[in-house]
Design an enzyme around this catalytic site. Structure first.
Site, PDB file in Angstrom:
ATOM      1  N   CYS A  64       0.983  -1.007   0.002  1.00  0.00           N
ATOM      2  CA  CYS A  64       0.001   0.027  -0.024  1.00  0.00           C
ATOM      3  C   CYS A  64       0.983   1.133   0.044  1.00  0.00           C
ATOM      4  CB  CYS A  64      -0.883   0.122   1.350  1.00  0.00           C
ATOM      5  SG  CYS A  64      -1.831  -1.434   1.390  1.00  0.00           S
TER       6      CYS A  64
ATOM      7  N   SER B 240       9.912 -13.186  -5.602  1.00  0.00           N
ATOM      8  CA  SER B 240      11.069 -12.784  -6.275  1.00  0.00           C
ATOM      9  C   SER B 240      11.961 -13.488  -5.450  1.00  0.00           C
ATOM     10  CB  SER B 240      11.261 -11.274  -6.356  1.00  0.00           C
ATOM     11  OG  SER B 240      12.181 -10.979  -7.355  1.00  0.00           O
ATOM     12  N   GLY B 241      13.361 -13.340  -6.179  1.00  0.00           N
ATOM     13  CA  GLY B 241      14.652 -13.880  -5.350  1.00  0.00           C
ATOM     14  C   GLY B 241      15.526 -12.951  -4.702  1.00  0.00           C
TER      15      GLY B 241
ATOM     16  N   ASP C 194      -4.280  -8.473   8.617  1.00  0.00           N
ATOM     17  CA  ASP C 194      -3.112  -9.074   9.357  1.00  0.00           C
ATOM     18  C   ASP C 194      -2.579  -7.879  10.338  1.00  0.00           C
ATOM     19  OD1 ASP C 194      -2.554  -8.384   6.533  1.00  0.00           O
ATOM     20  OD2 ASP C 194      -0.506  -8.113   7.279  1.00  0.00           O
TER      21      ASP C 194
ATOM     22  N   ARG D  60      20.170   0.449 -13.885  1.00  0.00           N
ATOM     23  CA  ARG D  60      20.364  -0.563 -15.190  1.00  0.00           C
ATOM     24  C   ARG D  60      19.434  -1.808 -14.970  1.00  0.00           C
ATOM     25  NH1 ARG D  60      26.546  -1.701 -15.250  1.00  0.00           N
ATOM     26  NH2 ARG D  60      27.062   0.442 -15.874  1.00  0.00           N
TER      27      ARG D  60
ATOM     28  N   ILE E 251      11.766 -11.951 -18.476  1.00  0.00           N
ATOM     29  CA  ILE E 251      11.867 -10.591 -19.489  1.00  0.00           C
ATOM     30  C   ILE E 251      13.331 -10.601 -20.057  1.00  0.00           C
ATOM     31  CG2 ILE E 251      12.603  -8.895 -17.665  1.00  0.00           C
ATOM     32  CD1 ILE E 251      11.012  -6.940 -19.489  1.00  0.00           C
TER      33      ILE E 251
ATOM     34  N   VAL F  35      -5.225  -7.052  -0.604  1.00  0.00           N
ATOM     35  CA  VAL F  35      -4.702  -8.265  -0.752  1.00  0.00           C
ATOM     36  C   VAL F  35      -5.473  -9.257   0.200  1.00  0.00           C
ATOM     37  CG1 VAL F  35      -2.563  -9.813  -0.773  1.00  0.00           C
ATOM     38  CG2 VAL F  35      -2.580  -7.516  -1.768  1.00  0.00           C
ATOM     39  N   VAL F  36      -5.469  -8.592   1.484  1.00  0.00           N
ATOM     40  CA  VAL F  36      -6.161  -9.564   2.433  1.00  0.00           C
ATOM     41  C   VAL F  36      -7.160  -8.739   3.120  1.00  0.00           C
ATOM     42  CG1 VAL F  36      -5.676 -10.506   4.887  1.00  0.00           C
ATOM     43  CG2 VAL F  36      -3.807 -10.405   3.438  1.00  0.00           C
TER      44      VAL F  36
ATOM     45  N   ASN G 203       2.131  -0.307   5.982  1.00  0.00           N
ATOM     46  CA  ASN G 203       2.150  -0.869   4.516  1.00  0.00           C
ATOM     47  C   ASN G 203       3.205  -2.187   4.765  1.00  0.00           C
ATOM     48  OD1 ASN G 203       3.188  -1.606   2.013  1.00  0.00           O
ATOM     49  ND2 ASN G 203       4.700  -0.071   1.932  1.00  0.00           N
ATOM     50  N   GLY G 204       2.663  -3.454   4.445  1.00  0.00           N
ATOM     51  CA  GLY G 204       3.145  -4.583   4.652  1.00  0.00           C
ATOM     52  C   GLY G 204       2.219  -5.883   4.854  1.00  0.00           C
TER      53      GLY G 204
ATOM     54  N   LEU H  56      -4.066  -1.309  -1.785  1.00  0.00           N
ATOM     55  CA  LEU H  56      -4.018  -2.424  -2.800  1.00  0.00           C
ATOM     56  C   LEU H  56      -4.735  -3.588  -1.770  1.00  0.00           C
ATOM     57  CD1 LEU H  56      -3.007  -3.850  -5.521  1.00  0.00           C
ATOM     58  CD2 LEU H  56      -1.116  -4.542  -4.324  1.00  0.00           C
TER      59      LEU H  56
ATOM     60  N   THR I  52      23.828   0.480 -11.014  1.00  0.00           N
ATOM     61  CA  THR I  52      23.640  -0.669 -11.208  1.00  0.00           C
ATOM     62  C   THR I  52      22.062  -0.813 -10.973  1.00  0.00           C
ATOM     63  OG1 THR I  52      24.046  -2.972 -10.632  1.00  0.00           O
ATOM     64  CG2 THR I  52      24.163  -1.532  -8.951  1.00  0.00           C
TER      65      THR I  52
END
Length: 562
Positions: free
Chosen positions: A2, A364-365, A97, A341, A289, A52-53, A75-76, A50, A338
């Site tokens: 959020c 994501s990682g 939550d 980029r 991508i 989500v829960v 937010n979280g 947003l 970086t």
């Protein structure tokens, strides 16, 4: 995910100040609320949601009947809110939550509240009964938070700096906006005038320490003190799987970014396995991508076929990438080379996800390279101890670089990011291991992590042992890298004379290359005079590097030429 925004002690009309809150509307495309604080006409909250829960009762600021004097904007995601309810007998009024923050605060104060939250968060908590304002941010700063505090006690707080830079205030033409430090909470006194005074800033968790909330975790107590390799590998698998499992909490569709590198591939494989176990009845969408036939696209295709995901490929050309640079820098609020980029690919794939699919919660990682010593320059570390120290430094600064990139590029398109590698229990365990266990071995970085999943059959062997490919480089072919494309374009945009005089124009973090000069120009156009948001450029250590790209390092060149 959020957007939160709050003002305390504003001298200016709130209806004018409120326009600044709209600068972060992208973070919460589902709903918006602007609310004044009872009894304090110059204090207010702004919230972009947003959902989500708990889609019915999830609007903020959160207020519950039991604590009418508490106001919460956060937010979280708090992954252990049900375990905490069970442990302490909390009676929740909503399914949100974050409501647990109110109950924890009422039970044990701000220190216990921040320490017991297993999740990612940035929050503003107002206690009108005790005239206190509290700010807090999670250990790694996965969720962003900025603040401005003037000498006369005007406080502004926002998820992104862009929501604060144009605030009006009588005593200051340009109040100093700064990031709120991860792993800290701040206590401020609220005066009858609505102004505030900072009382203390406290570090509540160090990433090396086992978190306080481990006592109510769903994972059994792990064998401690034993560094037998098989036990260590088993513990890594258990904790990583648990990190992914707890992040499945969502009422919206889950997807996963997939570059075909080790980190995102492990996340996707474990995620899909667990989604099947709990009978989530839709296929996992994975997203890659790159430019035509880039290494990432080819590797991601292999992984998707192996795990059985519904795979999407986003192919972009150099023109699309270059056109996105300015909007990416505006979203990021940084000019780090970086970071910019690597953000372009992530920004474009997030744009695709928002427009073309219904996936909203995106795994994501991020965090793995810092934690497990995945950067190529770790091969040059003088000793295991120095490598361990560098790993800790990178984790401490994540909020300035990779975590910032991951949040802003996804949030710009109303997506919520989840990063299991930065799970508190997983990271504290990994950092507790002997330094010599964590270093690259046999010329391969992240050796221990790869070894831990070798017999799991989660991934094809060639992916599990695929060498590190920098995200900004892997999205293009080795013959004509994204790095080279950028250099060729920017060389035409920045005059040699401008670069020669760069240190005069930009004395703080002076640009050393045309690329960094180009990014800095764009940054200053949107955020003039705010260059201190970036304390230093991200650069590899132990090598004489003038550029952060892995492609400029000897180890990378020799590996790709074999």
């Amino acid at each position: 995910m959020c957007g939160i925004w709050a003002l305390f002690g504003s001298d200016e009309c709130l209806s004018v100040q409120c326009l600044s809150a709209m600068k972060i509307a992208h973070r919460g495309p589902d709903a918006f609320r602007f609310e004044n604080v009872n009894g304090f006409t110059n204090c207010c909250f702004g919230f972009h949601r947003l959902a989500v829960v708990d889609q019915l009762y999830g609007m903020q600021p959160i207020r519950v009947k039991k604590f009418p004097y508490l106001w919460l904007c956060y937010n979280g995601e708090i992954y252990n809110f049900k375990q905490l309810q069970k442990q302490f007998g909390f009676e929740y009024q909503t399914l949100v939550d974050g409501e647990v923050i109110l109950h924890l605060y009422n039970r044990g104060g701000i220190e216990q509240t921040a320490s017991m939250l297993d999740g990612v968060f940035a929050f503003i908590l107002l206690d009108t009964a005790n005239r206190k304002v509290f700010l807090a941010r999670d250990t790694y700063g996965v969720r962003p938070l900025f603040k401005v505090l003037t000498d006369d006690g005007f406080l502004g707080v926002c998820s992104e700096a862009k929501g604060l830079i144009n605030l009006k205030h009588s005593t200051s033409l340009c109040p100093k906006v700064e990031p709120f430090l991860p792993g800290h909470y701040e206590v401020l006194d609220l005066k009858p005038s609505g102004k505030v005074a900072s009382v203390e800033l406290v570090k509540f968790h160090s990433y090396k320490d086992d978190p306080l909330h481990a006592s109510c975790d769903t994972v059994e107590t792990l064998p401690s003190g034993s560094f037998d390799l098989e036990t260590v590998k088993s513990n890594i698998r258990i904790l990583f799987e648990n990190a992914v499992r707890k992040r499945l909490m969502a009422h919206r569709r889950i997807g996963c970014l997939l570059s075909g590198g080790l980190d995102s591939s492990l996340v996707a494989a474990v995620l899909l396995k667990l989604m099947k176990e709990i009978n989530i009845n839709y296929p996992l969408q994975t997203f890659a991508i790159g430019m035509e036939n880039s290494p990432d696209l080819l590797a991601a295709r292999k992984v998707a076929a192996h795990i059985g995901s519904e795979h999407h490929e986003v192919i972009f050309n150099s023109e699309e990438g270059i056109q996105a640079i300015e909007e990416v820098i505006f979203s990021l609020e940084t000019y780090d080379i970086t970071t910019v980029r690597a953000s372009i690919g992530m920004y474009l794939v997030s744009k695709y996800i928002r427009k073309k699919t219904d996936s909203v919660v995106i795994f994501s990682g991020e965090g793995s390279d810092e934690l497990t010593q995945g950067y190529i320059y770790f091969h040059k570390a003088p000793s295991p101890e120095e490598a361990a120290e560098e790993s800790e430094r990178l984790l401490k600064e994540l909020y300035l670089f990779d975590v910032l990139r991951a949040d802003r590029t996804t949030a710009a398109h109303g997506l919520e990011l989840r990063v299991p590698f930065l799970d508190h229990r997983f990271t504290s365990y990994y950092l507790s291991l002997p330094a010599e266990l964590r270093i690259p071995k046999n010329g391969i970085e992240k050796y221990l992590l790869r070894q831990s999943f070798e017999d799991s059959n989660l991934l094809p062997k060639e992916i599990l042992w695929r060498p590190k490919e920098a995200f900004s480089d892997g999205i293009a072919s080795i013959k004509k890298s994204w790095f080279s494309i950028l250099q060729d374009y920017i060389d035409q945009q920045v005059d040699d004379l401008l670069l020669e005089k760069a240190a005069e124009k930009y004395p703080f973090n002076p640009p050393k290359t045309k690329e960094s000069y180009y990014y800095r120009q764009i940054f200053e156009k949107h955020y003039s005079g705010q260059s201190n948001w970036l304390p230093h450029y991200w650069m590899p250590r132990w090598v004489k590097a003038t550029d952060p790209s892995a492609r400029t390092l000897k180890h990378y060149k020799s590996a790709t030429q074999e």
